[in-house]
Design an enzyme around this catalytic site. Sequence first.
Site, PDB file in Angstrom:
ATOM      1  N   HIS A  93      -3.607   5.822   3.702  1.00  0.00           N
ATOM      2  CA  HIS A  93      -4.389   4.695   3.192  1.00  0.00           C
ATOM      3  C   HIS A  93      -3.849   3.361   3.715  1.00  0.00           C
ATOM      4  CE1 HIS A  93      -5.877   1.824   0.093  1.00  0.00           C
ATOM      5  NE2 HIS A  93      -6.917   2.656  -0.004  1.00  0.00           N
ATOM      6  N   ASP A 121       0.846  -1.189   0.000  1.00  0.00           N
ATOM      7  CA  ASP A 121       0.000   0.000   0.000  1.00  0.00           C
ATOM      8  C   ASP A 121       0.883   1.242   0.000  1.00  0.00           C
ATOM      9  OD1 ASP A 121      -2.346   1.799   0.792  1.00  0.00           O
ATOM     10  OD2 ASP A 121      -3.277  -0.180   0.886  1.00  0.00           O
ATOM     11  N   SER A 166     -11.429  -0.779  -0.721  1.00  0.00           N
ATOM     12  CA  SER A 166     -10.130  -0.762  -0.046  1.00  0.00           C
ATOM     13  C   SER A 166     -10.248  -1.182   1.413  1.00  0.00           C
ATOM     14  CB  SER A 166      -9.521   0.651  -0.092  1.00  0.00           C
ATOM     15  OG  SER A 166      -8.823   0.876  -1.271  1.00  0.00           O
TER      16      SER A 166
END
Length: 802
Positions: free
Chosen positions: A264, A184, A439
């Site tokens: 994220h 990520d 996600s």
Amino acid sequence: MRKCYRISIVVTLLGLILSLLASGQLAAGTGSGQPDKALYAAGKVNIQLEDDVDVGRFQRGFGLVSTGLGSLDNILNGFKADALRPVFARAERPKVNSGMRDLTRFYEISFPDNADLDAIIRALMQNPHIRVAEKVPICMMDAVPNDPQYSNQWSMSPPAPDPQFYNAWDSETGSDSIKVAIIDTGVLYRHPDLAGNIWVNPGEDVDQDGVVFDNDDLNGIDDDGNGIIDDLIGYDFLSSLSGGPAPGEDGYTRDPDPNDFDGHGTHVSGIVAAMNNNGTNVTGAAGGWYGGHRSYRGVRIMCLRAGGHNAAGQGLFNSNDIAAAFDYARLMGANVINLSVSDRSYSAARAAAIANALNAGITYCHSAGNEDTSEAGYDALPGVLSIAATNRYDQKWKWNDTSGSNFGDWISVSAPGEDILSTVSNAYSPGTASYTGTSMASPNAAGLSALIRSAMPSLTRQKADSILVHTADNIDAQNPLYVGLLGTGRINAYTAMQAIAHAKFTADLTDANVPFGVQFTDQSPGSPTAWTWAFGDGGTSVDQNPLHTYTSPGIYMVSLKVDEARGLGERHLRNFVWARADTIKLDSVAANPGSTVTLNVYYRNTAQVKEIIFPFTNANSAGVVLDPSTPFDKTGTRSENFDYADWITYNDGAQQFTLRLVPNSPGNTLYMQPGAGVLVKLMYDIPADAPRGSVITVDSASIPALPSDKHPVVTALWGNYWPVYKPGKIVVRSCQRGNFRCDGTIVDLSDLSSLVSFLTIGTPAPDPCAANVNATGIIDLSDLSYLVSYLTTGTPVPSYCP
């Protein structure tokens, strides 16, 4: 609570979301789910070479790339290629019939940013040495715990409908023997709700202290020989990205630090394994159970950075960097991989890396995408778990007509993905926030996969994935328009745990000095009929509740395997039993009145030590005190190079003291290694008028709020403990009569000579007690006669001075 919605996994800031809403654009795509324009790395082309090409001939010089293949070099130089690098730097050719793809064939070629990539690819595909030539895609970011925000996590806390992780935790909370690779934007690995669950590469952990991203281990050496230097907790594979970095974001050079600016990756990591029951922030699906035994840590998060936050506010990934991270995860033994990105562009290199990971037995959870389309992405390959997103009502998550969870017959299973609260990084500052998108759904499934692997580490990928998929709750009734298009349903952790056998056990004692016995008690829930124990020191048992004696110091993993109706269950608790042979003991010494004496403090430790707190007292009526100018000395001792050695308490009136010794100051991690020897020297003054024969005991003292019989206290790598303590003694010398000066030496002819001289000429001056050999109270010729008789016949034996 601040909410930040991730749509199409490209949205990384709330402001960007609002601007997209205002413009009617919620993704780089249309209502059909097809992107308006695929993103590719400028000036980059991937090639896959034919098997007969000798890559050992490749080189670069004078600004040109040379492969040693004339026809290929003509193309590369004609288009001004200026760099050629393997996509998989550590790849080796696989064995024949291994089922593994040959990653040594993949290379990335760099051209000027304004190069016509289509023309280059057309030319390369005409070359007989090239099997594949393609652009490099840029991917978009697609038990009741005491954690204070737990009740705000609808996907982790009651009431249903939800995955019921809270019920699953009665059976399994996550094992630190399971590794989950998060590919990520990086991970904020020092986030207070993640730090305890970050994977530490044992091959790069030079001092073996388990500290996350330990500066002591950054030595510029490839200690584990895997081809990457200082990959302490994973690696930052990000090498190039369109648009340049956002202000404050890490640049695009590969390095050992996979920290997360964007947030994220940290959010995804928290969903998988935020630390449970640690009194901080939120919970994770497989975050362990803190606040108790050291063995109950969660699954390990392998931090692999392959994306970043560019200047335009986009979270983007280079496909080659994703592929390199996949290969690293495989080589380093990951059990589960999560990748929450869009996959709307094909990459042969990435596909090969994924295939090798699957063949190695790794579960790969992939976000289905947020374009609200039924078209499968390129990573929806056989064996990959494609995860759709649901809301708190078990309905497919949908934002509007052009944005929502993707769906289709290629979906494996669904998981919560709307308004998911988890850990975040706010430009490297820790926090929590709610994000939305597939996600978030994918790491919920990855967390469950990690729970299943924790409960039964020996499961094959196919079996573990089958349990995850086929224990889901059917949600067709809640989604009449998507019947059969959301996989087998919404994941159910509790049902998954009920489908497999479990081994559980406890012990009455796990920390002590050897030898000591441990009574193990089986607590397996499924009425087992057979038990196999391994105690970590070579000992085994097939009893249900065995008693095992540890005789050698060490930190031991204890394993139990049980056979019950659902199959074989297993439990492996690392660092469960800590067997020690640790002591602190002091010298016992004799001292003359009017002298200074050194009392050595000896310490034997069998574990790495962070801190020693040594409370002691030498209260006495003889006037013996610590030397006020130099009460202790580290010279030549094991603490000589300690950063800190000073008093916590110093009460010279009561003669009670507490000495604190720390190998390294706060922020450093060097520990005192196991060993034995003098820890420190205590310096004592004996007054000239100290009564002879006085005995001063240097004993341990109590510290408020700690048991009075357990001092001193040591903080070691595996916890706090109290070494076995042996007090020291200072004896003020009392001499034998006849020892003319009372200096503690043996009575001999020199003492006779001194007595004769004193009786005849009055010098040298004697000790009044010692020269009075016959103890009459007067020094005269009768003392001389007494001494002569003792030295010649051995009788009568002179007494000792009081």
